[in-house]
Design a protein around this motif. Structure first.
Motif, mmCIF file in Angstrom:
data_model
loop_
_atom_site.group_PDB
_atom_site.id
_atom_site.type_symbol
_atom_site.label_atom_id
_atom_site.label_comp_id
_atom_site.label_asym_id
_atom_site.label_seq_id
_atom_site.Cartn_x
_atom_site.Cartn_y
_atom_site.Cartn_z
ATOM 1 N N PRO A 1 28.844 24.447 33.521
ATOM 2 C CA PRO A 1 29.650 24.916 32.393
ATOM 3 C C PRO A 1 28.870 25.746 31.388
ATOM 4 N N GLY A 2 27.542 25.737 31.492
ATOM 5 C CA GLY A 2 26.711 26.351 30.471
ATOM 6 C C GLY A 2 26.980 27.807 30.180
ATOM 7 N N PRO A 3 26.913 28.697 31.172
ATOM 8 C CA PRO A 3 27.059 30.127 30.880
ATOM 9 C C PRO A 3 28.378 30.491 30.201
ATOM 10 N N GLU A 4 29.480 29.960 30.693
ATOM 11 C CA GLU A 4 30.774 30.305 30.099
ATOM 12 C C GLU A 4 30.910 29.746 28.686
ATOM 13 N N VAL B 1 36.234 27.543 18.631
ATOM 14 C CA VAL B 1 36.478 27.694 20.060
ATOM 15 C C VAL B 1 37.161 26.429 20.584
ATOM 16 N N VAL B 2 38.166 26.621 21.439
ATOM 17 C CA VAL B 2 38.881 25.501 22.050
ATOM 18 C C VAL B 2 38.446 25.405 23.509
ATOM 19 N N LEU B 3 37.996 24.216 23.909
ATOM 20 C CA LEU B 3 37.446 23.999 25.244
ATOM 21 C C LEU B 3 38.149 22.818 25.900
ATOM 22 N N THR B 4 38.205 22.849 27.225
ATOM 23 C CA THR B 4 38.734 21.728 27.980
ATOM 24 C C THR B 4 37.668 21.231 28.950
ATOM 25 N N ALA B 5 37.368 19.944 28.885
ATOM 26 C CA ALA B 5 36.454 19.306 29.836
ATOM 27 C C ALA B 5 37.296 18.638 30.912
ATOM 28 N N TRP C 1 26.897 16.860 33.878
ATOM 29 C CA TRP C 1 27.815 17.957 33.580
ATOM 30 C C TRP C 1 28.283 17.906 32.128
ATOM 31 N N ILE C 2 28.694 16.724 31.673
ATOM 32 C CA ILE C 2 29.187 16.635 30.302
ATOM 33 C C ILE C 2 28.045 16.835 29.317
ATOM 34 N N GLY C 3 26.837 16.477 29.699
ATOM 35 C CA GLY C 3 25.680 16.749 28.859
ATOM 36 C C GLY C 3 25.449 18.236 28.700
ATOM 37 N N ALA C 4 25.529 18.979 29.800
ATOM 38 C CA ALA C 4 25.377 20.432 29.727
ATOM 39 C C ALA C 4 26.513 21.063 28.939
ATOM 40 N N PHE C 5 27.711 20.538 29.116
ATOM 41 C CA PHE C 5 28.882 21.014 28.368
ATOM 42 C C PHE C 5 28.612 20.891 26.870
ATOM 43 N N ALA C 6 28.188 19.704 26.437
ATOM 44 C CA ALA C 6 27.942 19.456 25.017
ATOM 45 C C ALA C 6 26.754 20.253 24.503
ATOM 46 N N ASP C 7 25.659 20.282 25.280
ATOM 47 C CA ASP C 7 24.462 21.005 24.842
ATOM 48 C C ASP C 7 24.781 22.447 24.475
ATOM 49 N N ASN C 8 25.634 23.076 25.262
ATOM 50 C CA ASN C 8 25.898 24.499 25.064
ATOM 51 C C ASN C 8 26.898 24.777 23.959
ATOM 52 N N ILE C 9 27.565 23.742 23.452
ATOM 53 C CA ILE C 9 28.389 23.923 22.256
ATOM 54 C C ILE C 9 27.496 24.091 21.041
ATOM 55 N N GLY C 10 26.396 23.362 21.019
ATOM 56 C CA GLY C 10 25.479 23.457 19.893
ATOM 57 C C GLY C 10 26.151 23.073 18.590
ATOM 58 N N ASP C 11 25.947 23.911 17.562
ATOM 59 C CA ASP C 11 26.526 23.614 16.256
ATOM 60 C C ASP C 11 27.790 24.422 15.987
ATOM 61 N N ALA C 12 28.347 25.014 17.014
ATOM 62 C CA ALA C 12 29.564 25.801 16.846
ATOM 63 C C ALA C 12 30.747 24.912 16.466
ATOM 64 N N ARG C 13 31.714 25.495 15.772
ATOM 65 C CA ARG C 13 32.958 24.784 15.515
ATOM 66 C C ARG C 13 33.766 24.776 16.814
ATOM 67 N N LEU D 1 29.789 14.204 23.232
ATOM 68 C CA LEU D 1 30.353 15.376 22.581
ATOM 69 C C LEU D 1 30.297 15.254 21.068
ATOM 70 N N LYS D 2 30.479 14.039 20.534
ATOM 71 C CA LYS D 2 30.469 13.855 19.089
ATOM 72 C C LYS D 2 29.072 13.942 18.496
ATOM 73 N N ARG D 3 28.059 14.008 19.331
ATOM 74 C CA ARG D 3 26.720 14.283 18.817
ATOM 75 C C ARG D 3 26.599 15.717 18.324
ATOM 76 N N GLN D 4 27.483 16.589 18.757
ATOM 77 C CA GLN D 4 27.486 17.970 18.252
ATOM 78 C C GLN D 4 28.148 17.953 16.870
ATOM 79 N N PRO D 5 27.502 18.537 15.884
ATOM 80 C CA PRO D 5 27.908 18.296 14.493
ATOM 81 C C PRO D 5 29.287 18.817 14.104
#
Length: 344
Positions: free
Chosen positions: A100-103, A118-122, A147-159, A196-200
């Protein structure tokens, strides 16, 4: 079951795509045919109706946007203008099942630059969709955690808003998911909420099906808490389905009461004319004659409804029924029909 994109067969296509009512969908029947070109007056009406302001990010590289460009190059300007009712509005990006990272990075970079959410679906839980149209998912629990770790990592601090695993909880309740997978699924969902909630700046909504699926809304309360609802921001309703907003609000209010006041979001992407009348087993998969619903907004007029969202990407097939392509595949004729019948 869902009209979600299956991630087993392909790398993600820009403009990605999910539910419902766990029954088979007939592979026979007529596909919704392309409608005749719009009149100049109709095209002018669409042009004059600019999309309302929205806090959510619009993907300039969605399948709908690509289709608009293609049709304009071919001189199909009236059709292209109608399709802007989809291409110029925000839709959820479905994180691909391989990486999921690149997208997500692409979407997050663009949404931050635009100052939008950004609105995302896992959608990659093991044993997804009970082997039906959108079957697949991660091969095992360890793979899903990565997979969910990579999903969350790439959200970073984005809304961001994340719709977590459409169908996963309702399919436990209706018996579609085998009993020996229930415990693991609850654990994975609960862990996903925490990750996912670890992302601020990320809000998480666990999917709760639609008003026509689990008749008694309170039956979802305990399963949703087992899936991590206490730590999530709320639940999502009507993903990939066609139930009207009024039904979603009423059902959501009952479920909110049963869960101590949890808020919710509603998928309005294709519910403008409600569900197709008739047998429930055939109403969810590429039903003809449907229309786009309320445009995405966080101004819902309902204190419990945090947003109306286009979670299912309008124009992506629910599966190989009524002449449609595989789940999640872009279907221009169907998209054009949804847009033509839209009231907004």
């Amino acid at each position: 079951m869902s009209g979600h994109r299956s991630h087993r067969h392909r790398p993600v296509v820009l403009g990605l795509a999910l539910l419902l009512l766990a029954t088979g969908c007939s592979g026979s029947g007529d596909a919704e045919r392309a409608e005749p070109p719009a009149s100049p007056a109709a095209a002018s009406s669409v042009a004059a109706s600019a999309p309302p302001a929205s806090p959510f990010w619009v993907d300039p590289h969605s399948d709908a946007a690509r289709q608009v460009a293609q049709w304009e190059a071919q001189g199909r300007n009236s059709d292209a203008q109608v399709l802007r009712r989809i291409s110029e509005r925000p839709m959820a990006l479905w994180g691909p099942g391989d990486d999921p990272g690149p997208e997500i990075r692409r979407a997050v970079t663009a949404s931050k630059a635009a100052g939008k959410t950004v609105v995302l679906t896992a959608y990659n839980i093991p044993f997804r969709d009970c082997g039906q149209h959108s079957a697949g998912g991660a091969p095992d629990a360890a793979a899903y955690r990565r997979w969910i770790g990579a999903f969350a990592d790439n959200i970073g601090d984005a809304r961001a808003i994340v719709i977590l695993e459409p169908d996963a909880v309702p399919h436990i309740i209706d018996g579609c998911t085998q009993a020996d997978h229930h415990g693991e699924r609850y654990r994975l969902l609960s862990e996903a909420v925490d990750r996912l909630k670890r992302q601020p700046n990320t809000r998480v909504y666990i999917d709760a099906g639609n008003p026509a699926w689990i008749p008694n809304a309170s039956d979802l309360a305990e399963p949703l808490f087992r899936a991590g609802l206490e730590r999530a921001d709320g639940f999502s309703l009507n993903v990939s389905n066609f139930q009207p907003d009024s039904a979603g609000r009423a059902y959501g209010a009952k479920l909110s009461k049963a869960t101590g006041g949890k808020h919710f979001v509603i998928d309005t992407s294709r519910n403008g004319d409600g569900p197709l009348p008739g047998d429930r087993g055939q109403t969810w998969c590429n039903p003809p004659g449907r229309a786009l619903g309320a445009p995405p907004t966080d101004r819902t007029g309902d204190a419990l409804v945090d947003a109306y969202l286009w979670i299912k990407r309008p124009g992506e097939s629910d599966g190989q029924c009524r002449g449609g392509p595989s789940a999640g595949t872009w279907w221009p004729d169907y998209a054009l029909g949804l847009a033509r019948r839209a009231r907004d």
